[in-house]
Write a protein that holds these residues in place. Sequence first.
Motif, short mmCIF file in Angstrom:
data_model
loop_
_atom_site.label_atom_id
_atom_site.label_comp_id
_atom_site.label_asym_id
_atom_site.label_seq_id
_atom_site.Cartn_x
_atom_site.Cartn_y
_atom_site.Cartn_z
N UNK A 109 -25.05 -33.71 69.44
CA UNK A 109 -23.66 -33.75 68.99
C UNK A 109 -23.23 -35.20 68.70
N UNK A 110 -23.64 -36.09 69.59
CA UNK A 110 -23.29 -37.50 69.41
C UNK A 110 -23.80 -38.00 68.07
N UNK A 111 -25.02 -37.63 67.76
CA UNK A 111 -25.60 -38.06 66.49
C UNK A 111 -24.79 -37.56 65.31
N UNK A 112 -24.48 -36.26 65.37
CA UNK A 112 -23.71 -35.67 64.27
C UNK A 112 -22.38 -36.39 64.11
N UNK A 113 -21.72 -36.66 65.23
CA UNK A 113 -20.40 -37.31 65.13
C UNK A 113 -20.56 -38.70 64.52
N UNK A 114 -21.60 -39.42 64.93
CA UNK A 114 -21.84 -40.74 64.35
C UNK A 114 -22.01 -40.66 62.83
N UNK A 115 -22.82 -39.70 62.39
CA UNK A 115 -22.99 -39.52 60.94
C UNK A 115 -21.67 -39.16 60.29
N UNK A 116 -20.94 -38.26 60.93
CA UNK A 116 -19.67 -37.81 60.36
C UNK A 116 -18.71 -38.98 60.20
N UNK A 117 -18.72 -39.89 61.17
CA UNK A 117 -17.82 -41.05 61.07
C UNK A 117 -18.17 -41.88 59.84
N UNK A 118 -19.47 -42.14 59.67
CA UNK A 118 -19.88 -42.93 58.50
C UNK A 118 -19.53 -42.19 57.21
N UNK A 119 -19.81 -40.89 57.19
CA UNK A 119 -19.50 -40.11 55.99
C UNK A 119 -17.99 -40.11 55.71
N UNK A 120 -17.22 -40.07 56.79
CA UNK A 120 -15.77 -40.05 56.60
C UNK A 120 -15.29 -41.34 55.94
N UNK A 121 -15.81 -42.48 56.40
CA UNK A 121 -15.37 -43.75 55.81
C UNK A 121 -15.87 -43.85 54.37
N UNK A 122 -17.09 -43.38 54.14
CA UNK A 122 -17.60 -43.36 52.76
C UNK A 122 -16.67 -42.54 51.87
N UNK A 123 -16.25 -41.39 52.39
CA UNK A 123 -15.36 -40.53 51.61
C UNK A 123 -14.00 -41.19 51.40
N UNK A 124 -13.51 -41.89 52.42
CA UNK A 124 -12.24 -42.61 52.26
C UNK A 124 -12.35 -43.61 51.11
N UNK A 125 -13.48 -44.30 51.07
CA UNK A 125 -13.62 -45.31 50.02
C UNK A 125 -13.74 -44.65 48.65
N UNK A 126 -14.35 -43.46 48.62
CA UNK A 126 -14.42 -42.76 47.33
C UNK A 126 -13.04 -42.29 46.89
N UNK A 127 -12.27 -41.81 47.86
CA UNK A 127 -10.95 -41.30 47.49
C UNK A 127 -10.00 -42.42 47.09
#
Lengths: 251, 642
Positions: free
Chosen positions: B337-355
């Motif tokens: 779960x920790x791993x997934x959340x770490x990935x999700x955090x990075x993906x979230x910031x990536x998505x913020x920058x795309x938006x």
Amino acid sequence: MIECRNIHKSYGAIAVLKGISISVAQGETFALIGPNGAGKTTFFKVLTGETPANSGSILFKGEEISRLNASARVHRGFGRTFQVARILPGNTVLENLVIAVEARLRNQGHRSGFGLAPGREIVEEAASMARRTDLDDKLHQLASFLSHGDRKRLELGITLSLRPSVLMMDEPTAGMSPSDRRQTIDIILKLRAEEKLTILLTEHDMDVVFGLSDRIMVMNQGEPVAVGTIGEIRTNAAVREIYLGQDDHDA
Amino acid sequence: MQIGFAIFNGLTVGMSIFLVASGITLIFGMLRILNISHGSFFMIGAYLAYTIVGTEPDSVIGLAGGALAAALAMAVLGLVINVAVFRRLRDVGEAYSLIATFALLMVCNGLVKAVWGVNYHSVSAPEALAGAISYGGFFAPIYSIAIIGLGVLVFLVLEIVIHRSPVGKIVRAIAHDPWMSNLVGINTPLVYALVVMAAFFLAGLAGGLLLPNQSVTPQLFESYLLQSFMVVIIGGLGNIRGAFLGAIMLGMIEGLNFLFLPRLPGILIYVVLIGFLLWRPQGLFWQPGAQTSDQHEVMTGGVPSSFPPRATKTRIAIGVVLAAVVLSLPEWANQGLLFIVGFALAEAVLALSWNLLFGYAGLATFGHAAFFALGAYLVGFMLRDGGGVPFLVLLAASALVGAASALIVGFVALRRTSGIALGILTLSLGEILRRVINYTPELGSDDGLSGIPRPVVELGLFSVDLTSERAYFWFLAASCGLIALALWAYTLSRNGRILVTMRQDPTRAEFLGIDVRRHRLYAFVLSGAIASLTGGLYAPWAQIVTPDAASYLHSTQPMLNTLLGGSGFFWGPVVGSAIFSALGYATRTFAGLSELISGAVLILVVLAAPGGILGLGAKFGRLRRRRAPTAPDVPAMQRSAP
Ligand SMILES: Nc1ncnc2c1ncn2[C@@H]1O[C@H](COP(=O)(O)OP(=O)(O)OP(=O)(O)O)[C@@H](O)[C@H]1O
Ligand SMILES: [Mg+2]
């Protein structure tokens, strides 16, 4: 103030402007009239830098500006409203005006402070512009919900917030009811006096044209037909021919 | 001789691509929908035919019969897709329609994996087609000749139907002006349906007939997707002749690539494509009406607020609780779960920058992952083999590299392209990067950079050891949180208001004195810098970076996250990324299921709730405070600058 010589513009093979020259003095209100498709809007686009001319020169306060883009001309004092009002539909009336005031400050080279929200003076200036354009009861309405006339007035307010020295209005009263129209003329007259504006406008409604303008140019099919005061235009034979005998003239 | 062989091979490739590309261009020409999923429908056709004929078709008739059956089945499927999806895409903006067809692609691919599994199958050509003809020193497989013949035949049939038949007249009339055609009594919906069915029929037919040409795998769609895209773009969207010429060009270019750049297969076509997009964004043959970017894109999905909200107790509480949950994770969550959340955090910031580009500046790019990969590879490589450059310096460098490359790309791309052309251009750049990485042994080629060590950060007086999983997690979470907050502040400042002005009406922005091109470029640079920095943060977390980080599939992740959460809200991308990650976590054991569900959810969002989840929330009032009443009363906005 504005001096333009021999403007030519074509879209592909279609020549839309065939050598237009005008000169507008400081403080003057100059109207462009002519039948649909005469090229009035196109001429506005060329003057304001929305689209480049094929040839010809435009001098503004002595400076050659025909190669500048639109935003650079705005920095030099151009303000423009559109035939179909361009406002920010996803923002409220007040937000629209705040954005415009901020834009002016930026154009004048003011840096923004540290705060994120617009400063008090900015909001107050925006609110006062809303008052002057009779929109103060709709400050918090989303602009997309405004009526046609309100949109036009909001656009005028946005443009005036830039404190332009030349105001260019493409059909400022198009599609308005007679009472809205009357009100808009009054607002323009009042603001013109307050801000010492030079105005260029196009309009189909003759009451508006006669109510506002000092001089008029009549255009037809991309060519100037006549320039002069209201009296001169009224008695001009070529103009009468265009407006009264269009069919046998055109063919 | 080698040249002849390369050209012949190239032509074979070109003609097989044409079979798919012609369908894409048919649909675009009629419906103005660029169907990204067409390659996947081709793949479904191939699987259907494979199911019918098996691995050893006994005769040409058997193979053709299987292909025909698959083609008919696909035509029926086309009818369903037309009614269920395409018809509803007419009212949404261009970027949304692209994303919806991409969602279809995910559904198809998920379905294929779920039904047929992930194994490879290969089908041999029936005996009559298995041989080769030789002439002098040159010899050509009969099967390849058959493919080329088939491509030419399909082209001729389409050409005759479209340009020489009464049916074609109607079709061209609609393509030219659907509104008028409707007025004069043409049943446009029926014609649309027929065109979609024809395009799907072709995809199914091609899938069946090309079976012996390639192995049947769930990756089959990929080369067809990208290459057929290039063909239709080079040829001019909506133009069959253009697509045919484009297909031949593609074949030639592939041949040249094989001759002169054997170590970088498939890269030349991207270079040519980019040249094309910059030189002639409308393609070889300009199709009247093909320019879709001036459609009313801007408002689909809503415009994010660019005025600071009031700091209410609820809002602050939500922020604090979320931060507490994330930061306490290493204490109670299991490693997975920790791993997934770490990935999700990075993906979230990536998505913020795309938006920042999409929701704020109004630019839809399809290659955002390239920036992410730049940063990830930079930091990963330097940590592993770079000899002790401080980690914080590496992070700064990754942001700088992202900014610099975005500056170069943006300077050229934003000047010359917009709409679909910009999307495809950025997609191509991303693919080029992926391929270059793929063929660079120093970066680990296909296998990627593995064994990336986690750093110890020296801060002069003391040092912070991030080598443990939990320590790096805290660092990652804190960094992502800080980046997100800083970006949020940016969007709520005067700069954010410039962005939403440009997005809503670029002409109005220009006439407010905003130099639109320059400010779009700023946004592009900022977005690239953040994406790259995020990649840099991600590399030590994952400890491995593969070329997939730069792939277009990864580039679409921020779009999906953003759309699902709501592009009209700053935090929309974060919500979307949380949901997609949870979905991925919950369905991780079933092949294809997560793609299937993600795709289906996304289609639903685009068709039924273009504002995303937060948009739905706002609609139903729970989050209503955001818009109308944020629209503040005068005093609320008067937080004057200190
Ligand atoms: N972008 C364009 N491409 C091609 N032709 C155009 C374009 N814009 C305008 N035209 C043509 O140029 C001519 C002049 O148009 P313009 O809009 O300037 O006229 P107008 O005098 O403003 O008319 P109206 O009174 O209806 O507003 C018209 O014939 C129009 O069809
Ligand atoms: Mg006009």
